[in-house]
Design a protein around this motif. Structure first.
Motif, mmCIF file in Angstrom:
data_model
loop_
_atom_site.group_PDB
_atom_site.id
_atom_site.type_symbol
_atom_site.label_atom_id
_atom_site.label_comp_id
_atom_site.label_asym_id
_atom_site.label_seq_id
_atom_site.Cartn_x
_atom_site.Cartn_y
_atom_site.Cartn_z
ATOM 1 N N TYR A 189 -86.885 35.107 -14.851
ATOM 2 C CA TYR A 189 -86.496 36.289 -14.082
ATOM 3 C C TYR A 189 -85.582 37.189 -14.915
ATOM 4 O O TYR A 189 -85.712 38.423 -14.888
ATOM 5 C CB TYR A 189 -85.799 35.860 -12.801
ATOM 6 C CG TYR A 189 -85.544 36.971 -11.824
ATOM 7 C CD1 TYR A 189 -86.529 37.383 -10.930
ATOM 8 C CD2 TYR A 189 -84.313 37.626 -11.779
ATOM 9 C CE1 TYR A 189 -86.303 38.407 -10.023
ATOM 10 C CE2 TYR A 189 -84.072 38.646 -10.891
ATOM 11 C CZ TYR A 189 -85.068 39.038 -10.008
ATOM 12 O OH TYR A 189 -84.839 40.055 -9.121
ATOM 13 N N ILE A 190 -84.653 36.578 -15.665
ATOM 14 C CA ILE A 190 -83.766 37.356 -16.532
ATOM 15 C C ILE A 190 -84.589 38.133 -17.557
ATOM 16 O O ILE A 190 -84.325 39.309 -17.829
ATOM 17 C CB ILE A 190 -82.751 36.432 -17.232
ATOM 18 C CG1 ILE A 190 -81.760 35.864 -16.206
ATOM 19 C CG2 ILE A 190 -81.993 37.178 -18.329
ATOM 20 C CD1 ILE A 190 -80.875 34.762 -16.752
ATOM 21 N N CYS A 193 -86.197 41.110 -16.010
ATOM 22 C CA CYS A 193 -85.238 42.173 -15.717
ATOM 23 C C CYS A 193 -85.031 43.114 -16.907
ATOM 24 O O CYS A 193 -84.500 44.221 -16.742
ATOM 25 C CB CYS A 193 -83.897 41.579 -15.288
ATOM 26 S SG CYS A 193 -83.896 40.938 -13.592
ATOM 27 N N ARG A 194 -85.448 42.700 -18.089
ATOM 28 C CA ARG A 194 -85.350 43.586 -19.244
ATOM 29 C C ARG A 194 -86.311 44.765 -19.138
ATOM 30 O O ARG A 194 -86.062 45.828 -19.707
ATOM 31 C CB ARG A 194 -85.669 42.798 -20.530
ATOM 32 C CG ARG A 194 -84.706 41.675 -20.845
ATOM 33 C CD ARG A 194 -85.177 40.930 -22.083
ATOM 34 N NE ARG A 194 -84.300 39.807 -22.410
ATOM 35 C CZ ARG A 194 -84.539 38.944 -23.404
ATOM 36 N NH1 ARG A 194 -85.624 39.090 -24.158
ATOM 37 N NH2 ARG A 194 -83.708 37.967 -23.635
ATOM 38 N N PRO A 197 -87.209 47.025 -12.895
ATOM 39 C CA PRO A 197 -86.008 47.260 -12.073
ATOM 40 C C PRO A 197 -85.937 46.299 -10.884
ATOM 41 O O PRO A 197 -86.003 46.704 -9.727
ATOM 42 C CB PRO A 197 -86.190 48.708 -11.620
ATOM 43 C CG PRO A 197 -87.670 48.883 -11.535
ATOM 44 C CD PRO A 197 -88.254 48.048 -12.650
ATOM 45 N N LEU A 198 -85.763 45.017 -11.170
ATOM 46 C CA LEU A 198 -85.768 43.985 -10.143
ATOM 47 C C LEU A 198 -84.404 43.881 -9.466
ATOM 48 O O LEU A 198 -83.389 44.341 -10.010
ATOM 49 C CB LEU A 198 -86.145 42.635 -10.771
ATOM 50 C CG LEU A 198 -87.548 42.564 -11.386
ATOM 51 C CD1 LEU A 198 -87.740 41.246 -12.137
ATOM 52 C CD2 LEU A 198 -88.619 42.730 -10.325
ATOM 53 N N ARG A 201 -80.611 43.296 -11.141
ATOM 54 C CA ARG A 201 -80.920 43.472 -12.561
ATOM 55 C C ARG A 201 -79.650 43.583 -13.415
ATOM 56 O O ARG A 201 -79.560 42.994 -14.502
ATOM 57 C CB ARG A 201 -81.787 44.719 -12.740
ATOM 58 C CG ARG A 201 -82.265 44.927 -14.168
ATOM 59 C CD ARG A 201 -83.022 46.232 -14.311
ATOM 60 N NE ARG A 201 -83.689 46.335 -15.603
ATOM 61 C CZ ARG A 201 -83.911 47.485 -16.221
ATOM 62 N NH1 ARG A 201 -83.518 48.612 -15.667
ATOM 63 N NH2 ARG A 201 -84.529 47.498 -17.391
ATOM 64 N N SER A 202 -78.681 44.357 -12.942
ATOM 65 C CA SER A 202 -77.453 44.552 -13.716
ATOM 66 C C SER A 202 -76.745 43.227 -13.962
ATOM 67 O O SER A 202 -76.319 42.924 -15.081
ATOM 68 C CB SER A 202 -76.519 45.523 -12.994
ATOM 69 O OG SER A 202 -75.271 45.601 -13.635
ATOM 70 N N MET A 204 -78.047 40.195 -13.855
ATOM 71 C CA MET A 204 -78.869 39.334 -14.700
ATOM 72 C C MET A 204 -78.709 39.693 -16.178
ATOM 73 O O MET A 204 -78.536 38.817 -17.032
ATOM 74 C CB MET A 204 -80.347 39.445 -14.298
ATOM 75 C CG MET A 204 -80.652 38.919 -12.912
ATOM 76 S SD MET A 204 -80.435 37.127 -12.795
ATOM 77 C CE MET A 204 -80.354 36.935 -11.007
ATOM 78 N N ARG A 205 -78.738 40.983 -16.481
ATOM 79 C CA ARG A 205 -78.695 41.419 -17.874
ATOM 80 C C ARG A 205 -77.284 41.400 -18.449
ATOM 81 O O ARG A 205 -77.092 41.061 -19.625
ATOM 82 C CB ARG A 205 -79.271 42.826 -17.988
ATOM 83 C CG ARG A 205 -80.747 42.928 -17.593
ATOM 84 C CD ARG A 205 -81.280 44.336 -17.795
ATOM 85 N NE ARG A 205 -81.277 44.701 -19.203
ATOM 86 C CZ ARG A 205 -81.470 45.940 -19.645
ATOM 87 N NH1 ARG A 205 -81.666 46.924 -18.785
ATOM 88 N NH2 ARG A 205 -81.462 46.201 -20.933
ATOM 89 N N HIS A 255 -71.571 44.996 -10.125
ATOM 90 C CA HIS A 255 -73.000 44.874 -10.431
ATOM 91 C C HIS A 255 -73.873 45.027 -9.184
ATOM 92 O O HIS A 255 -74.998 44.530 -9.139
ATOM 93 C CB HIS A 255 -73.294 43.542 -11.126
ATOM 94 C CG HIS A 255 -72.610 43.395 -12.447
ATOM 95 N ND1 HIS A 255 -72.891 44.216 -13.520
ATOM 96 C CD2 HIS A 255 -71.642 42.534 -12.866
ATOM 97 C CE1 HIS A 255 -72.120 43.865 -14.545
ATOM 98 N NE2 HIS A 255 -71.360 42.865 -14.178
#
Length: 281
Positions: A189-190, A193-194, A197-198, A201-202, A204-205, A255
């Motif tokens: 999932y991470i 997210c790259r 726009p899941l 996302r913020s 995760m990244r 986030h």
């Protein structure tokens, strides 16, 4: 409710006895700055007297000392107390250890700050803890707490809440095994997210992607293990401090999924709180 409080303390005693390490970014002052957001800076902490409510393995205690805090009162009621002491031996001369619940933080300590990162949302009745923080601060001192948020977590909660009905009853080893399996899904999932726009996302990244995989497994375990967990709305997060008498209550939607909340003990009287939001850009 007292039984739920005791069970949750026991849950964390087992958790932090099993997961003792705080490697890399997970144990860094940079992550502490991310938790504080714009409400408090690491420079603010330098030279300050601070209490950390719910110290666990000593992660936040060491972050505060790395940021330059003069002294830290480390409050931890669970069986993880010995892990806390073992993980903070290098700075032990700058720490006062209290093996008590947060509502037993002594009054009149004249502290500059009381912080509680990721703890109050696991306390069924947190109001006495917040009042104890108020009483331990000097006039003008500030309380900063980080809480799970409801806003931004709706999709996640639709999965996690039903799953927690099972996982809070799982034996430790079984939950560890499940956390290993779910970590593969989380890592995927991470990666997604790259490019997409899941939801979350913020976070995760900017946060989870920086953790080693062992800490991602711990993060999953931490979500599924405690007997009690509350996801605060903005209004509930604000009221937690304002109802205890804190003024200048400010909120930061970290986030887009959690709340960092700050309030100041008034210099003269409890007064009436002013409130405001600081949103992430």
């Amino acid at each position: 409710m007292p039984d739920l409080k005791r069970q949750t303390i026991s849950d964390f005693g087992e958790q932090w006895t099993a997961f003792r390490d705080n490697p890399g970014y997970y144990g860094s002052a940079d992550l502490l700055a991310d938790l504080f957001g714009p409400l408090l800076t690491l420079d603010d902490v330098r030279g300050a007297r601070v209490a950390d409510i719910g110290s666990g393995t000593g992660r936040i205690v060491n972050m505060l000392l790395d940021a330059g805090a003069d002294r830290v009162v480390a409050v931890e009621p669970s069986a993880a107390f010995e892990v806390l002491k073992a993980n903070t031996t290098v700075n032990a001369d700058r720490i006062e250890y209290l093996q008590v619940p947060g509502d037993q933080l002594p009054p009149g300590l004249g502290l500059d700050y009381v912080v509680s990162m990721g703890v109050l949302h696991h306390i069924p009745v947190p109001e006495p803890v917040v009042r104890a923080a108020f009483a331990a601060l000097r006039p003008g001192g500030r309380c900063v707490v980080w809480l799970y948020g409801f806003e931004g977590n709706e999709t996640y909660l639709s999965i996690a809440v039903p799953l927690r009905k099972l996982t809070v009853r799982m034996p430790h080893r079984m939950l560890v095994a499940l956390s290993h399996l779910l970590e593969f899904a989380l890592t995927g999932y991470i990666w997604l997210c790259r490019i997409l726009p899941l939801p979350m996302r913020s976070y995760m990244r900017s946060v989870l992607a920086k953790f080693p995989r062992s800490v991602r497994r711990l993060t999953i375990y931490d979500q599924l293990n405690p007997s009690y967990a509350k996801y605060y709305t903005r209004a509930e997060a604000e009221a937690l401090l304002s109802d205890a008498g804190f003024a200048d209550v400010q909120l930061y939607h970290r986030h887009g999924y959690s709340w960092t909340v700050s309030g100041t003990r008034p210099a003269e009287s409890r007064g009436q709180s002013a409130t405001g939001d600081i949103n992430e850009h």
